[in-house]
Design a protein around this motif. Structure first.
Motif, short mmCIF file in Angstrom:
data_model
loop_
_atom_site.label_atom_id
_atom_site.label_comp_id
_atom_site.label_asym_id
_atom_site.label_seq_id
_atom_site.Cartn_x
_atom_site.Cartn_y
_atom_site.Cartn_z
N MET A 1 0.88 -1.19 0.04
CA MET A 1 -0.04 -0.15 -0.04
C MET A 1 0.95 1.26 0.21
SD MET A 1 -2.83 1.09 3.00
CE MET A 1 -1.60 1.33 4.15
N LYS A 2 0.56 2.25 -1.11
CA LYS A 2 1.58 3.36 -1.05
C LYS A 2 0.78 4.57 -0.27
CE LYS A 2 4.24 6.06 -4.08
NZ LYS A 2 5.32 5.57 -4.88
N ILE A 3 1.59 5.22 0.53
CA ILE A 3 1.05 6.51 1.15
C ILE A 3 1.80 7.71 0.94
CG2 ILE A 3 0.74 7.39 3.55
CD1 ILE A 3 -1.00 4.99 3.33
N GLN A 4 0.97 8.66 0.55
CA GLN A 4 1.95 9.87 0.50
C GLN A 4 1.31 11.00 1.19
OE1 GLN A 4 1.79 10.87 -3.90
NE2 GLN A 4 3.76 12.20 -3.58
N SER A 5 2.21 11.60 1.61
CA SER A 5 1.57 12.91 2.63
C SER A 5 1.12 14.21 1.66
CB SER A 5 2.90 13.33 3.61
OG SER A 5 3.80 13.89 2.88
N ASN A 6 0.61 15.11 2.42
CA ASN A 6 0.70 16.22 1.71
C ASN A 6 2.27 17.19 1.74
OD1 ASN A 6 -2.31 16.40 1.98
ND2 ASN A 6 -2.11 16.99 4.00
N LYS A 7 2.35 17.91 0.88
CA LYS A 7 3.54 18.66 0.50
C LYS A 7 3.49 19.71 1.43
CE LYS A 7 6.45 19.16 -3.16
NZ LYS A 7 6.77 19.57 -4.65
N GLU A 8 4.49 19.91 2.44
CA GLU A 8 4.45 20.84 3.35
C GLU A 8 5.56 21.97 2.75
OE1 GLU A 8 2.90 21.73 6.19
OE2 GLU A 8 1.63 19.98 6.29
N ASN A 9 5.11 23.08 2.76
CA ASN A 9 6.05 24.43 2.64
C ASN A 9 6.60 24.79 3.92
OD1 ASN A 9 5.87 24.58 -0.37
ND2 ASN A 9 3.77 25.51 0.09
N LEU A 10 7.80 24.92 4.28
CA LEU A 10 8.47 25.30 5.28
C LEU A 10 9.28 26.68 5.23
CD1 LEU A 10 8.63 22.10 5.34
CD2 LEU A 10 9.69 22.28 7.41
N ALA A 11 9.23 27.51 6.17
CA ALA A 11 10.13 28.72 6.18
C ALA A 11 11.42 28.56 6.30
CB ALA A 11 9.76 29.75 7.15
N ALA A 12 11.75 27.24 6.97
CA ALA A 12 13.36 26.82 7.39
C ALA A 12 13.94 26.48 5.97
CB ALA A 12 13.14 25.64 8.30
N PRO A 13 15.17 26.53 5.87
CA PRO A 13 16.07 26.11 4.91
C PRO A 13 16.27 24.66 5.08
CG PRO A 13 17.56 27.05 6.44
CD PRO A 13 16.14 27.37 6.95
N GLN A 14 16.44 23.65 3.81
CA GLN A 14 16.82 22.36 3.72
C GLN A 14 17.81 21.99 5.03
OE1 GLN A 14 17.70 23.07 -0.71
NE2 GLN A 14 16.89 20.75 -0.72
N GLU A 15 19.00 22.62 5.09
CA GLU A 15 19.83 22.39 6.06
C GLU A 15 19.12 21.95 7.19
OE1 GLU A 15 20.17 24.77 4.07
OE2 GLU A 15 21.75 24.07 2.71
#
Length: 135
Positions: A1-15
């Motif tokens: 079974m494949k599960i995919q979350s919502n895509k969250e936009n964050l104010a934090a940088p990738q690091e």
């Protein structure tokens, strides 16, 4: 079974997001999420109970700096999954999305999929909160 979350936009940088995903012990010091109890963590993973129904153990299996973090998930219900959290660039911030492939019998999938998706989105909301803290 494949599960995919919502895509969250964050104010934090990738690091910062990447660092947050690798510091399991930091998560034990945060305010509790009502649906999650018995949280414990070490340097390689964490475990917790969701709604007093299932205990999950996340083990870190792969990490690509500032790009993705992979986990193997086991439960006390003899179900397992492999999950990948993708971290992407978004201007001065970042995006995060979780994909998982769960080993769930076909007859249980309709019952399990909704609650698992809600739990995954709840975990991503917590990651967002922690990564954006003190910016």
């Amino acid at each position: 079974m494949k599960i995919q979350s919502n895509k969250e936009n964050l104010a934090a940088p990738q690091e910062r997001v990447y660092d947050t995903l690798l510091r399991f012990t930091q998560l034990t010091q945060q305010p509790p999420i009502p649906q999650i109890s018995n949280w414990s963590a070490d340097g390689n993973g964490c475990s917790f109970t969701i709604n007093d129904m299932v205990t999950c153990r996340f083990l870190l299996t792969e990490q690509v700096p500032c790009s993705k973090v992979c986990y193997h998930i086991d439960t006390d219900k003899n179900l397992s999954a492999d999950a990948v959290i993708h971290i992407g660039a978004d201007g001065t911030g970042s995006t995060v999305q979780l994909e998982a492939e769960a080993d769930v019998p076909v007859f249980l999938q309709p019952v399990v999929k909704g609650p698992v998706e809600r739990s995954v989105n709840m975990v991503l909301a917590r990651i967002k909160e922690l990564a954006e803290r003190s910016l």
